[in-house]
Motif scaffolding. Sequence first.
Motif, PDB file in Angstrom:
ATOM      1  N   ARG A 128      47.201 -90.627 -61.016  1.00 34.02           N
ATOM      2  CA  ARG A 128      46.929 -89.578 -60.025  1.00 34.02           C
ATOM      3  C   ARG A 128      47.533 -89.822 -58.646  1.00 34.02           C
ATOM      4  O   ARG A 128      47.707 -88.889 -57.874  1.00 34.02           O
ATOM      5  N   ARG A 129      47.842 -91.048 -58.298  1.00 39.08           N
ATOM      6  CA  ARG A 129      48.452 -91.292 -56.988  1.00 39.08           C
ATOM      7  C   ARG A 129      49.953 -91.017 -56.983  1.00 39.08           C
ATOM      8  O   ARG A 129      50.572 -90.897 -55.938  1.00 39.08           O
ATOM      9  N   ARG A 130      50.542 -90.949 -58.199  1.00 39.86           N
ATOM     10  CA  ARG A 130      52.001 -90.824 -58.282  1.00 39.86           C
ATOM     11  C   ARG A 130      52.482 -89.445 -58.730  1.00 39.86           C
ATOM     12  O   ARG A 130      53.686 -89.174 -58.689  1.00 39.86           O
ATOM     13  N   ALA A 131      51.572 -88.593 -59.165  1.00 41.12           N
ATOM     14  CA  ALA A 131      51.973 -87.235 -59.553  1.00 41.12           C
ATOM     15  C   ALA A 131      50.931 -86.281 -59.002  1.00 41.12           C
ATOM     16  O   ALA A 131      49.772 -86.303 -59.426  1.00 41.12           O
ATOM     17  N   VAL A 132      51.338 -85.448 -58.059  1.00 41.54           N
ATOM     18  CA  VAL A 132      50.389 -84.674 -57.269  1.00 41.54           C
ATOM     19  C   VAL A 132      50.897 -83.237 -57.121  1.00 41.54           C
ATOM     20  O   VAL A 132      52.090 -83.006 -56.987  1.00 41.54           O
ATOM     21  N   VAL A 133      49.940 -82.283 -57.143  1.00 44.27           N
ATOM     22  CA  VAL A 133      50.296 -80.895 -56.809  1.00 44.27           C
ATOM     23  C   VAL A 133      50.473 -80.831 -55.288  1.00 44.27           C
ATOM     24  O   VAL A 133      49.562 -81.191 -54.537  1.00 44.27           O
ATOM     25  N   ALA A 134      51.625 -80.368 -54.831  1.00 39.15           N
ATOM     26  CA  ALA A 134      51.928 -80.376 -53.394  1.00 39.15           C
ATOM     27  C   ALA A 134      51.143 -79.306 -52.650  1.00 39.15           C
ATOM     28  O   ALA A 134      50.927 -78.205 -53.158  1.00 39.15           O
ATOM     29  N   ALA A 135      50.708 -79.660 -51.451  1.00 41.99           N
ATOM     30  CA  ALA A 135      50.073 -78.702 -50.543  1.00 41.99           C
ATOM     31  C   ALA A 135      50.906 -78.619 -49.272  1.00 41.99           C
ATOM     32  O   ALA A 135      51.693 -79.532 -48.984  1.00 41.99           O
ATOM     33  N   VAL A 136      50.712 -77.550 -48.506  1.00 40.34           N
ATOM     34  CA  VAL A 136      51.361 -77.452 -47.196  1.00 40.34           C
ATOM     35  C   VAL A 136      50.916 -78.662 -46.363  1.00 40.34           C
ATOM     36  O   VAL A 136      49.713 -78.929 -46.255  1.00 40.34           O
ATOM     37  N   GLY A 137      51.871 -79.406 -45.837  1.00 38.34           N
ATOM     38  CA  GLY A 137      51.558 -80.590 -45.025  1.00 38.34           C
ATOM     39  C   GLY A 137      51.540 -81.880 -45.824  1.00 38.34           C
ATOM     40  O   GLY A 137      51.537 -82.962 -45.239  1.00 38.34           O
ATOM     41  N   ALA A 138      51.511 -81.795 -47.155  1.00 40.77           N
ATOM     42  CA  ALA A 138      51.596 -83.019 -47.972  1.00 40.77           C
ATOM     43  C   ALA A 138      52.977 -83.630 -47.763  1.00 40.77           C
ATOM     44  O   ALA A 138      53.941 -82.924 -47.442  1.00 40.77           O
ATOM     45  N   SER A 139      53.059 -84.955 -47.942  1.00 36.40           N
ATOM     46  CA  SER A 139      54.351 -85.584 -47.680  1.00 36.40           C
ATOM     47  C   SER A 139      54.606 -86.738 -48.639  1.00 36.40           C
ATOM     48  O   SER A 139      53.687 -87.256 -49.279  1.00 36.40           O
ATOM     49  N   PHE A 140      55.871 -87.085 -48.711  1.00 37.13           N
ATOM     50  CA  PHE A 140      56.283 -88.263 -49.481  1.00 37.13           C
ATOM     51  C   PHE A 140      57.036 -89.193 -48.542  1.00 37.13           C
ATOM     52  O   PHE A 140      57.928 -88.751 -47.813  1.00 37.13           O
ATOM     53  N   ASP A 141      56.659 -90.467 -48.551  1.00 37.05           N
ATOM     54  CA  ASP A 141      57.348 -91.475 -47.758  1.00 37.05           C
ATOM     55  C   ASP A 141      57.915 -92.489 -48.763  1.00 37.05           C
ATOM     56  O   ASP A 141      57.196 -92.948 -49.644  1.00 37.05           O
ATOM     57  N   ALA A 142      59.206 -92.808 -48.612  1.00 40.23           N
ATOM     58  CA  ALA A 142      59.863 -93.657 -49.618  1.00 40.23           C
ATOM     59  C   ALA A 142      59.191 -95.009 -49.748  1.00 40.23           C
ATOM     60  O   ALA A 142      59.247 -95.638 -50.796  1.00 40.23           O
ATOM     61  N   THR A 143      58.533 -95.479 -48.691  1.00 37.57           N
ATOM     62  CA  THR A 143      57.866 -96.783 -48.747  1.00 37.57           C
ATOM     63  C   THR A 143      56.403 -96.654 -49.145  1.00 37.57           C
ATOM     64  O   THR A 143      55.902 -97.413 -49.968  1.00 37.57           O
ATOM     65  N   LYS A 144      55.716 -95.659 -48.572  1.00 38.57           N
ATOM     66  CA  LYS A 144      54.258 -95.571 -48.780  1.00 38.57           C
ATOM     67  C   LYS A 144      53.855 -94.692 -49.962  1.00 38.57           C
ATOM     68  O   LYS A 144      52.699 -94.709 -50.386  1.00 38.57           O
ATOM     69  N   GLY A 145      54.756 -93.855 -50.451  1.00 36.19           N
ATOM     70  CA  GLY A 145      54.409 -92.952 -51.545  1.00 36.19           C
ATOM     71  C   GLY A 145      53.932 -91.594 -51.051  1.00 36.19           C
ATOM     72  O   GLY A 145      54.285 -91.167 -49.962  1.00 36.19           O
ATOM     73  N   ILE A 146      53.059 -90.945 -51.855  1.00 31.50           N
ATOM     74  CA  ILE A 146      52.638 -89.573 -51.555  1.00 31.50           C
ATOM     75  C   ILE A 146      51.377 -89.566 -50.703  1.00 31.50           C
ATOM     76  O   ILE A 146      50.424 -90.287 -50.985  1.00 31.50           O
ATOM     77  N   ASP A 147      51.377 -88.720 -49.648  1.00 37.06           N
ATOM     78  CA  ASP A 147      50.128 -88.396 -48.953  1.00 37.06           C
ATOM     79  C   ASP A 147      49.753 -86.987 -49.402  1.00 37.06           C
ATOM     80  O   ASP A 147      50.348 -86.006 -48.957  1.00 37.06           O
ATOM     81  N   PRO A 148      48.756 -86.845 -50.299  1.00 37.39           N
ATOM     82  CA  PRO A 148      48.461 -85.537 -50.885  1.00 37.39           C
ATOM     83  C   PRO A 148      47.553 -84.669 -50.025  1.00 37.39           C
ATOM     84  O   PRO A 148      47.233 -83.559 -50.410  1.00 37.39           O
TER      85      PRO A 148
END
Length: 329
Positions: free
Chosen positions: A304-324
């Motif tokens: 669940r931390r690596r595959a996420v439905v995107a929301a407005v404002g969600a982001s991906f950082d190459a080092t930290k991963g997804i902020d859902p």
Amino acid sequence: MLSPRVICVLTALVLSTGAVSSPSSSDSSERARHKVKSLKITILSTMLAEAGVGEWGFAALVEADGRRILFDTGLRPETVLQNARELGIDLSSVTDVVLSHHHGDHTGGLLTLRRELAGKTPTALSRVHVAPGIFSSRRRSGSEKEANPTIEVKSGMEASGAVFVEHREPKELSPGVWLSGPVPRPHPERNWGPPASIVTSGGLVADSIPEDMALIIETDRGLVVVVGCGHAGTVNTVEYGRRLLGPKRLHALIGGLHLFAATDSTLAWTAARLEAADLGYLLGAHCTGIEAVFRIRELAALGRRRAVVAAVGASFDATKGIDPLTLAQ
Ligand SMILES: [Zn+2]
Ligand SMILES: [Zn+2]
């Protein structure tokens, strides 16, 4: 003498790009190529929203080693402008925009953004990257009306002093950030909705959205692929990126994959291909489909931390991963 594998790769490059000026995956150019170190991608238009507003559309801000590019511009004229404001993101220093293809849910916000932001910074969104075919006249079945809204966007943008740059082959927009140009389609993924036609001198031909293109970002951790609506096909796009820049792991796949109505077998095939590319993160926005994100998560063993439905404002950082954000975590 060249090995059969090298000949095969070179042939694929010539066939797929029509030129050999694209990056080669040979060791020497591989070493010379810039790898992005700091990468953040923030979703500015998609359906799910807990900050800002949601809509059937897509837009994302790509920030790579301090260079910023807007990828697509949402559906409604005001959405991306308002969402960026609400998220505290200033887009007025962004000079370059990529339009993945002609559909209005990717180009609808461009003119409003340009008019608003150019008041503060005249160069804001002044250069628009597109692929051949984006301005072709279109028809929906049974209608004589122009069905390509981006033709009108083009005249408005040009009247404002903006320029369009047409790409027939891959191009490095900023160090390590590659625009795919039109994507070859060896797999018959056929990722598009209701049939439409392109108006040609020989009559109407089926519209396969030939201009559809993606961003492929080369990072220290692998490739990050950003797609708008995935009309060229998810697997076609990912595999093309890996042919161009070397068969590196797919660190992340972000954007609309147009799999919302895909059959179970298509989802299984897609997930298997993505797993074979060693997919690290999936931020499935827009037309990916909620079930498709969950199914790929399961089939490609992402969690669940690596595959996420995107929301407005969600982001991906190459080092930290997804902020859902909150709801999609
Ligand atoms: Zn589309
Ligand atoms: Zn779309």
